[in-house]
Design an enzyme around this catalytic site. Sequence first.
Site, short mmCIF file in Angstrom:
data_model
loop_
_atom_site.label_atom_id
_atom_site.label_comp_id
_atom_site.label_asym_id
_atom_site.label_seq_id
_atom_site.Cartn_x
_atom_site.Cartn_y
_atom_site.Cartn_z
N HIS A 90 -41.71 -17.14 -28.45
CA HIS A 90 -41.24 -16.24 -29.51
C HIS A 90 -42.06 -16.46 -30.77
O HIS A 90 -42.49 -17.58 -31.06
CB HIS A 90 -39.73 -16.39 -29.77
N ASP A 92 -41.02 -15.27 -33.93
CA ASP A 92 -40.23 -15.37 -35.15
C ASP A 92 -39.90 -16.84 -35.41
O ASP A 92 -39.98 -17.68 -34.51
CB ASP A 92 -38.96 -14.54 -35.06
N ASP A 123 -42.02 -24.64 -33.31
CA ASP A 123 -41.00 -23.71 -32.83
C ASP A 123 -41.22 -22.34 -33.45
O ASP A 123 -40.72 -22.06 -34.53
CB ASP A 123 -39.63 -24.26 -33.20
N GLU A 157 -35.64 -14.41 -31.72
CA GLU A 157 -34.93 -15.50 -31.02
C GLU A 157 -34.09 -16.33 -31.98
O GLU A 157 -32.95 -16.70 -31.67
CB GLU A 157 -35.94 -16.39 -30.29
N GLU A 158 -34.64 -16.64 -33.15
CA GLU A 158 -33.93 -17.52 -34.08
C GLU A 158 -32.70 -16.87 -34.69
O GLU A 158 -31.81 -17.57 -35.20
CB GLU A 158 -34.87 -17.98 -35.20
N HIS A 423 -36.32 -26.34 -37.03
CA HIS A 423 -35.15 -25.81 -37.75
C HIS A 423 -34.87 -26.59 -39.04
O HIS A 423 -33.81 -26.41 -39.64
CB HIS A 423 -33.89 -25.83 -36.87
#
Length: 454
Positions: A90, A92, A123, A157-158, A423
């Site tokens: 992903h 995003d 990520d 996704e996030e 994150h």
Amino acid sequence: MSVDTLRGTVASLMGRARDDLAELVSFRSVANADVEPPEECAKAAEWVIDAFSDAGLGDMTASPTPDGSQAVHGYAPGPPGSPTVLLYCHYDVQPPLGADVWRTPIWELTEVDGRWHGRGTADCKGNIVMHLTALRALREENGGFPCSIKLIAEGSEEQGTGGLEAFVPENAELLRADAILVCDTGNFAVGVPTLTTTLRGMTSVDIRLHALSSAMHSGMFGGPAPDPVLGLIQLLATLHDEHGNTTVDGLDATQKWTGVDYPAEQFRVDANVLDGVSLMGDGTVADLLWARPSATVLGIDIPSVASSSAAVQASASARVSLRLPPGVTGAAAQDALVDHLRSRVPWRMHCEIERVAVGDPFVGTLSGPAFEAMKSAMEDAFKHPMTTEGQGGSIPLCNVFAETFPAAEIMLLGVEEPKCLIHAPNESVDPGEIEKTALAEALFLSRYAASRGQ
């Protein structure tokens, strides 16, 4: 093609990988228009299209999904009769979560002590670059790919808004594959090749207790007046025993994890546990983290200390989350949680429970030709035995893949490891993880094709 030859080719591409990641990180591709302009995600999607087209995939395009994000996909046919592998990633990213606590520029790739820092470096833009490096290495060595390659890159996704989960069943033939590599996880530790074989499911509910028609003076009425805040505290306390084990009626909390051990001292470091504070629960960290349900109070609505007054509150509410191991469905666990809470409401208070979210656990591939090819590829790439771990977070897309393509082998891997701080502020990636995982993916694609007679 020898392992050493391919290793050298991948190594020679790492300069380009760094340049790729620097470009990708510069896109502020948070899929939330309240945080960053939508144009940033659009630019990232266009970059992915161009990069994978250059790496040898055809028909690269972006298709809208129901949540408004763009799913980028493409295809490169392999030799006749060869298997098809779907590569997932992903583009995003999470919001920065506080520019004042970043030690390097958020949207600029910066090297510090051998690690590459910036939002999305691990990520999941590091995994995008890993895919590109593996595909470029194969083309450089072989002039093409040993099997058919499909790509799907997600754009939301996030946010967890389900755009790709809805897109996959509606476009099953576009994405159908014999093996699916979900590259949005990573190794247990730097240099330790790891497949994530289980994902926790999750469910959450909001509970509100009412006892008074308005807040009342605690001096005049406190004592006999039923206190919703105190009632909520007592109710939430029933979700754990005195040792910190989750105790929701109907949910087994005695399971054992059979994969990699997670040393308690390492967990304390990874989880930023303060000195002198004990861990919760009986059993190993791996048991508690990956094999058993865990209840968490995510938030409570009561007056803050600063805004409090001498009053018994009229109501109080909380959001409760359960993370679930394989063996129980999200719906069954949510039912158990609701029943547990309702049966323990004190002083016959009025109770409202709203069901907020639900998702099932996932178990990845543990055997088969793709699994065996990946195991040998990872061990040769990292020069270390492969292990398996669970992951506490949920990836609902994995269950959608499993339901849509029941015959496919699904494996979770990637460049993320505990030091990456995904994150969180100060995200980074170890470039060695990108290099070795790219080598493992290239070896896997070759060996999987060979195992299928190609």
